[in-house]
Design an enzyme around this catalytic site. Structure first.
Site, mmCIF file in Angstrom:
data_model
loop_
_atom_site.group_PDB
_atom_site.id
_atom_site.type_symbol
_atom_site.label_atom_id
_atom_site.label_comp_id
_atom_site.label_asym_id
_atom_site.label_seq_id
_atom_site.Cartn_x
_atom_site.Cartn_y
_atom_site.Cartn_z
ATOM 1 N N LYS A 115 0.907 -1.173 -0.141
ATOM 2 C CA LYS A 115 -0.005 -0.020 0.106
ATOM 3 C C LYS A 115 0.923 1.219 -0.078
ATOM 4 O O LYS A 115 1.427 1.785 1.122
ATOM 5 C CB LYS A 115 -0.803 -0.028 1.271
ATOM 6 C CG LYS A 115 -1.917 0.962 1.283
ATOM 7 C CD LYS A 115 -2.888 0.753 2.293
ATOM 8 C CE LYS A 115 -4.081 1.896 2.397
ATOM 9 N NZ LYS A 115 -3.717 3.086 2.698
ATOM 10 N N TYR A 223 -2.317 0.025 -10.347
ATOM 11 C CA TYR A 223 -2.947 -1.260 -9.843
ATOM 12 C C TYR A 223 -4.280 -1.624 -10.365
ATOM 13 O O TYR A 223 -4.765 -2.684 -9.808
ATOM 14 C CB TYR A 223 -2.813 -1.112 -8.200
ATOM 15 C CG TYR A 223 -3.689 -0.028 -7.799
ATOM 16 C CD1 TYR A 223 -5.048 0.266 -7.876
ATOM 17 C CD2 TYR A 223 -3.089 1.242 -7.186
ATOM 18 C CE1 TYR A 223 -5.674 1.442 -7.441
ATOM 19 C CE2 TYR A 223 -3.852 2.395 -6.544
ATOM 20 C CZ TYR A 223 -5.126 2.452 -6.753
ATOM 21 O OH TYR A 223 -5.764 3.291 -6.448
#
Ligand SMILES: [Zn+2]
Length: 687
Positions: A115, A223
């Protein structure tokens, strides 16, 4: 080049796009920044000569040079929902159980991704061309920042695959080293610092000038993909397709067959977190199968097929012993917290910045409080809050001084920046900081003139401005504490040799407000001399690239100040370079967005740079190579860090080369090394 221009332009665009792909997606650049810049310059020249050959997706067209106005609000085609997130293992277990309940009897596989601590962006491609870039905003609608996104080298203007319509989502972020460099620049420009890379990224995306965005060196990690063009069954395939199409993805993503593998991934990156070249704050887990994702669907707020598992923030509690104020070289007075020393994130913290008076008031922090301190990676430790339960009865609010603690001049509030300022030009604290800045590596690079010496020079009234440095005598210096005779002579010599620094460095070294390295280079290139600069009108200055009315005003203020003439006379008398085209070393410049000329950069490529040698260099021993670099003004060190400017890699270069690529440090080979020595008039062979 004898080929016809149209073919050459097409070939250059292809080559440059390929190099960008190698650099950002594969992280395997095959040419140096200089070579890249040379190809880009050739393309720009051809396009200028044949404007009809200029294409919108040409790498020269990343910055239109036009300032963006307000950003239009745009609705997302599908909402950009935020992920549910948690710090607890139990919550992840519950997530897994929910997923398996909803998909009875089915095999469930996850993809774990880092992340990244950045800003989410949606990119729309039509016929493989970047049409629009929109920030996440509130998830339903965001800001159209297309012009700024085009300026980000990591975002392809055209996909490598033809005729693709798609939406791509990804995280825009900054490498730690680029964030640190940005804050160093802001500090030397007298601007406020960004608290962390995420804030810096968010601020960068909202800049009004794409050229400034280009200089920030933002990165992208894609992503998410939505397209009808390919039929993929797995999220994992989407990540590969994104890379194939030229969009960088984070290389650490991993397929996890079960929760055990997810825990292992989380533990591994919890440990490796500080070694990564960027900030992360956790791990994202997604169900890999796209059909399962569709069937799991969404809650009102977030997808049911993904979850973020966050690391504990690096925080510690400690006592706030005092708040002191510190005077910067532009006179800005900032509060600094004095803390009971506490270990945090690998170092002991005893001071932290409090930014400004408003922040202290907003957080209601008082002297004597127990405060929550937070630090992550390279980020400056900051005080997040105080602990109400631990507030002692005698905790006292901080009273910002009305006068400068160094010279007692009344402080003046700067309405633009929520900053108090000492406006006394003779303030000793400012003078000390100005001396330090003048002597710093990027400025006049005077070795031996650090904070301790600057303090003494001011304390003993040996200098009243930087011009006085040049009339210091060895006798005067010998009187100073902790300065041996030898170092006194060395310092005088170092000051003397600073007169060889180029004019752009001198302009930067003077410490004019808002004049950083970029502006200094522009001024030196466009004005050519101090004399000419002093005749320039504010309108003339404000029209220069990188310079607006604010900077023009600051320059005029400096030039018109009563002591400036005197200072400039001293510098001229000492032989300091006050015109362009002479001097030994122009400042090194960032790759992106900087097209200003670098006078004589080739003649002293190594000057002022920190260099690491690795591998076997043909025809020269390492010691000889190091000696030559030092003779040309460079510093040679043993290991590669964020402070390294160049790595010279010979045959069989090993881990240092890997480290250099990881940190995005410039790498040159033996051939280039020899060319640089030769260009500086030095024999590249031993003996
Ligand atoms: Zn003062």
């Amino acid at each position: 080049m004898s080929t016809d221009p149209a073919r050459r332009v097409a070939a250059l665009v292809e080559q440059l796009n390929e190099h960008n792909y190698r650099y950002y997606v594969l992280a395997q650049p095959s040419i140096s920044d200089q070579q890249y810049d040379a190809l880009l310059a050739e393309l720009a020249q051809l396009e200028d000569a044949h404007p009809e050959l200029r294409r919108p997706d040409s790498p020269t067209q990343r910055v239109g040079g036009k300032a963006t106005g307000d950003f239009a609000t745009v609705r997302h085609a599908t909402p950009m929902l935020s992920l549910e997130n948690s710090y607890s293992q139990d919550a992840i277990q519950a997530f897994d159980a929910r997923v398996r309940r909803a998909l009875p009897g089915e095999e469930v596989r996850y993809v774990a991704e880092l992340k990244l601590d950045g800003v989410a962006l949606s990119l729309l491609y039509q016929d493989s061309h970047l049409m629009r870039a929109v920030t996440r905003g509130d998830g339903i609608q965001g800001d159209d920042i297309t012009a700024n996104a085009r300026a980000i080298g990591a975002i392809p203007l055209r996909l490598r695959q033809p005729s693709i319509d798609c939406e791509v989502r990804g995280e825009v972020y900054l490498l730690r080293q680029d964030f640190a460099a940005l804050n160093r620049q802001r500090e030397s420009d007298g601007e406020s610092l960004f608290a962390n890379p995420r804030n810096a990224t968010a601020g960068s995306l909202k800049l009004q000038d794409p050229r400034l965005v280009a200089a920030r060196r933002l990165r992208l990690a894609a992503y998410w993909l939505r397209t009808d063009r390919v039929r993929a069954t797995r999220h994992w395939d989407h990540l590969r397709i994104l890379r194939d199409w030229g969009l960088p993805t984070n290389p650490e993503a991993r397929c996890c067959p079960d929760l055990e593998a997810v825990w292992a991934y989380f533990r591994e990156f919890g440990q490796r977190r500080d070694e990564l070249p960027y900030e992360i704050d956790g791990v994202v887990i997604k169900v890999d199968d796209l059909d399962q994702q569709r069937r799991l669907g969404f809650t009102a707020k977030s997808p049911r097929f993904a979850m973020a598992y966050k690391f504990q923030a690096r925080q510690a509690n400690t006592r706030l012993l005092d708040i002191q104020v510190q005077v910067g070289r532009t006179g800005a007075v900032t509060p600094v917290a004095v803390l009971e020393p506490v270990p945090l994130g690998g170092s002991t913290i005893s001071r932290a910045t409090l930014h400004n008076e408003d922040e202290i008031r907003r957080k209601d922090i008082r002297i004597g409080d127990t405060v929550v301190l937070e630090k992550g990676g390279d980020v400056i430790p900051k005080i997040v809050a105080f602990v109400p339960a631990a507030r002692p009865a005698d905790a006292r609010p901080f009273a910002f001084p009305e006068d400068c603690p160094a010279c007692a001049a009344p402080l003046v509030r700067d309405p633009d920046e929520a900053v108090e300022r000492c406006e006394n030009p003779a303030c000793p604290a400012q003078l000390k900081r100005r001396l330090e800045h003048y002597a710093s590596r990027q400025a006049m690079n005077i070795e031996g003139l650090g904070p301790a010496v600057a303090e003494q020079l001011v304390h003993h009234a040996l200098v009243r401005d930087v011009g006085d440095l040049y009339s210091l005598s060895p006798d005067e210096l010998r009187g100073l504490e902790r300065l041996a005779e030898k170092s006194a002579d060395k310092l005088i010599k170092a000051i003397g040799s600073s007169t060889a620094r180029s004019f752009d460095r001198v302009l930067f070294a003077l410490g004019i407000r808002h004049v950083g390295t970029t502006v200094a280079r522009t001024l030196a290139a466009k004005m050519g001399s101090m004399e000419r600069l002093r005749q320039a009108t504010p309108e003339e200055l404000a029209a220069l690239p990188d310079i607006g009315p604010k900077i023009a005003g600051a320059i005029q203020d400096f030039l018109a100040a009563p002591d400036t003439s005197n200072l400039l006379e001293k510098l001229a008398a000492a032989g300091v370079q006050l015109r362009s085209g002479v001097g030994d070393d122009a400042m090194d410049s960032a790759r992106d967005g900087d097209t200003s000329p670098r006078p004589q950069a080739e003649a002293s490529y190594f000057a002022g740079k920190t260099v690491v040698l690795t591998g076997t260099l043909a025809g020269i021993t390492r010691d000889e190579a190091a000696a030559r670099i030092r003779a040309l003004g460079g510093t040679v060190t043993g290991s590669v860090s964020a402070r390294t400017d160049v790595v010279v890699a010979g045959d069989k270069a090993g881990s240092k080369l890997d480290r250099a690529r990881e940190l995005d440090v410039e790498v040159i080979g033996t051939e280039q090394f020899r060319a640089h020595l030769q260009a500086a008039g030095m024999d590249p062979e031993t003996g």
